[in-house]
Design a protein around this motif. Structure first.
Motif, PDB file in Angstrom:
ATOM      1  N   ARG A  86      12.869  18.077   2.039  1.00 26.08           N
ATOM      2  CA  ARG A  86      13.320  19.166   2.914  1.00 26.08           C
ATOM      3  C   ARG A  86      14.409  19.941   2.198  1.00 26.08           C
ATOM      4  N   ARG A  87      14.321  21.273   2.294  1.00 24.09           N
ATOM      5  CA  ARG A  87      15.381  22.126   1.775  1.00 24.09           C
ATOM      6  C   ARG A  87      16.457  22.310   2.842  1.00 24.09           C
ATOM      7  N   GLU A  88      17.600  22.860   2.414  1.00 26.95           N
ATOM      8  CA  GLU A  88      18.748  22.987   3.306  1.00 26.95           C
ATOM      9  C   GLU A  88      18.415  23.797   4.559  1.00 26.95           C
ATOM     10  N   ASP A  89      17.672  24.893   4.423  1.00 26.32           N
ATOM     11  CA  ASP A  89      17.430  25.796   5.553  1.00 26.32           C
ATOM     12  C   ASP A  89      16.125  25.513   6.290  1.00 26.32           C
ATOM     13  N   ASP A  90      15.367  24.497   5.884  1.00 21.75           N
ATOM     14  CA  ASP A  90      14.125  24.191   6.580  1.00 21.75           C
ATOM     15  C   ASP A  90      14.399  23.518   7.914  1.00 21.75           C
ATOM     16  N   ALA A  91      13.566  23.826   8.907  1.00 22.41           N
ATOM     17  CA  ALA A  91      13.740  23.239  10.235  1.00 22.41           C
ATOM     18  C   ALA A  91      13.442  21.745  10.228  1.00 22.41           C
TER      19      ALA A  91
END
Length: 609
Positions: free
Chosen positions: A113-118
């Motif tokens: 998961r990336r920082e801005d992914d839900a």
């Protein structure tokens, strides 16, 4: 059998044979991917030495959901996009083979998961068969699970070793990583129990990380090396020659942050230690070599264990000379770390200099009147100069005008030289000296042997290598490659004292040899020199053979056991030790002195308890 295209799964399994040798190979590839993603903490969970489970969690930048299938496809990478990128690659991973290769021989799961992914996403691969991307709760970063390694390739699995052995390979690689990345926290667990933790947020040269990885004994013996020239930088630690190993288990080399093995650099290090290392022992070191990425090819080995330098000869010479000079500065009684390997940093002053330590001005020592006539006369005969002239000054073994500026202050406030002042001679072998903070014991023969040896080398270096013409020129049969090297390196051979001409595709004519070595097997020496020039671009064989002869001469000229010395003679020897290069070891690598702190002596007698 007709030619046909191999299926993707088989192609990946073949690639796995090059990239995935054992569980440690998997850990290496996955942790390097985590570091390339900017991770500052990596958790490594293992079961059964990594055969049953390898789980790598990191707090890096993460992978977008739509790129997860690409991550497990062959030759897909975010790290290079052109030949220029490949030639200047600075990341640890870049070939795009590791994940698909690992996934083809295991039950594999990739979640990220990336920082801005839900939310996070996960992709499962079973023996190379890729599933579909599905949502999954996951913190920022990536988790890779590798279960049942080689479950579908039983021929490979049966070659794996015992659980303890496989775990040992993983721990050794992590130790090497911890040395070069002290800023990253590494947590390791095995079979559900924490087994090791390397703390993060540390400086590259922090003593804590050195103790953490290689132990207190190495850290106490480590000398700092820092040198830069010709666009190259070498820094790190070398252990004092007195700290040596039976094997090469504490030899770590990093090129631009990548742990590698390189025969040329290893040879340069070995040659640098040759004059101070006991026969059959191995040096210990942690060295970081930095250079322009375009000057080194990291794409010559599937697992990236080896590199190829575009200026291999320059690299070899740079490493050798840096460490050779660093070790030359290891004088007896020297305290503290070695910050720079440069002879220009040595302390020099005339006897009348106001910067001379008070103890040297107030107590001048007479010269050590020991018989060295045989060695000096033998040397003079070789070069046709009177003994005094061959040695370069009136008395080859007279003490220097002063000692190194490492004086300490004793309890009475007086300045005391590093090796203190002699108080007695023990069994005609050892000198006992009172230092500022304890007792010094010196092996007088070993110490005097080194002093004489260094003076003979200095005198010979001033004369240069003389060539002795052969009365009858000698034909030497060689291979065509050796003949090519001899022809191309004729000037180098001349500098080493050989007069050689090529007389045929596989023959040489030897007309002159190094004068000091004329009575040895010069043909064998020439062959060894040619082999060195072909492989490393230079040869130290002549110097090594010369040094062996000079060492023997110095040994014969050194003070013998049971020779009674006066206090003045003992102190003269101590002052010469402090000023002589490499005086911490004799010519054979044995220590010349030992220090016993007063606190340790107090413990012998239970004082203060």
């Amino acid at each position: 059998m007709p030619i046909r295209q191999l299926p993707d799964i088989l192609v990946n399994q073949i690639a796995a044979g090059e990239v995935v040798e054992r569980p440690a190979s998997v850990v290496k590839e996955l942790v390097e991917n985590a570091l390339d993603a900017g991770a500052l903490r990596v958790d490594i969970d293992l079961e059964e030495g990594g055969v049953r489970l390898i789980r790598i969690r990191d707090d890096g930048s993460g992978i977008p959901p739509e790129e997860l299938p690409l991550a497990v496809s062959r030759h897909a990478t975010s790290k290079i996009g052109s030949l220029d990128d490949l030639e200047a690659v600075a990341t640890l991973g870049f070939r795009g083979e590791a994940l698909p290769s690992i996934a083809s021989v295991s039950r594999f799961s990739l979640a990220s998961r990336r920082e801005d992914d839900a939310h996070g996403s996960v992709l499962d691969v079973d023996g190379g068969r890729v599933g579909i991307v599905a949502p999954k709760p996951h913190p920022r970063g990536t988790t890779v699970e590798v279960r049942d390694l080689f479950y579908n390739v039983p021929a490979r699995r049966k070659f794996l070793r015992a659980e303890r052995t496989e775990l040992g390979h993983i721990e050794e690689w992590l130790r090497a990583l911890a040395l070069v990345r002290p800023d990253v926290e590494l947590r390791v667990s095995h079979n559900g129990k924490p087994s090791r933790r390397y703390k993060g947020d540390e400086d590259l040269f922090s003593g804590a990380r050195l103790v953490e990885t290689l132990g207190r004994e190495f850290a106490d013996a480590a000398l700092r090396v820092e040198h830069a020239a010709a666009g190259l930088r070498l820094h790190g630690w070398i252990a004092k020659p007195s700290y040596s190993r039976a094997s090469a288990d504490q030899q770590y080399l990093y090129v631009n942050g990548r742990a590698v093995r390189d025969r040329s650099v290893a040879h340069a290090v070995k040659q640098a230690f040759a004059d101070v290392m006991y026969h059959g022992r191995q040096p210990a070191y942690v060295l970081f070599l930095e250079l322009d990425p375009t000057r080194v090819d990291v794409n010559v080995h599937p697992a990236k264990h080896e590199v190829r330098f575009r200026d291999a000869r320059l690299i070899h010479d740079f490493v050798y000379r840096t460490l050779h000079e660093a070790l030359a500065d290891t004088r007896a009684g020297q305290a503290g770390e070695l910050a720079a390997a440069s002879p220009s940093d040595a302390f020099t002053a005339s006897p009348a200099s106001p910067s001379m330590p008070a103890w040297s001005r107030s107590m001048p020592q007479p010269h050590l009147a020991l018989r060295v006539d045989e060695a000096r006369a033998g040397y003079a005969a070789l070069y046709g100069a009177p003994p005094a002239q061959a040695a370069g000054h009136h008395d080859a073994f007279a003490p220097p005008p002063m000692s190194p500026p490492d004086a300490a202050v004793d309890d009475a406030g007086a300045l005391v030289p590093p090796l203190g002042y002699a108080v007695a001679q023990l069994h005609g072998i050892y000198i006992l000296s009172q230092a500022a903070d304890g007792m010094i014991v010196v092996d007088m023969h070993a110490a005097h042997e080194r002093i004489g040896y260094e003076k003979l080398k200095t005198a010979h270096d001033g004369e240069g290598v003389r060539t002795q013409p052969l009365l009858v020129p000698q034909t030497v049969a060689v291979s065509e490659r050796e003949a090519d090297v001899a022809e191309a390196e004729s000037a180098t051979l001349a500098e080493l004292g050989f007069e050689v001409t090529r007389t045929g595709p596989q023959s040489l004519m030897l007309r002159g040899v190094p004068a000091l070595l004329a009575h040895g097997d010069t043909e064998a020496l020439l062959r060894d020199v040619l082999a060195d020039l072909r492989e490393h671009g230079e040869s130290l064989r002549v110097r090594s053979a010369r040094d062996e002869l000079l060492s023997t001469m110095a040994c014969h000229g050194a003070v013998r056991a049971n020779r009674r010395l006066t206090l003045h003679e003992m102190n003269a020897l101590l002052r010469q030790m402090e000023a002589t290069e490499r005086s911490g070891q004799c010519n054979h690598g044995r220590p010349t002195w030992a220090h016993f702190p007063l606190a340790e002596i107090d413990r012998w007698f239970l004082r203060g308890r």
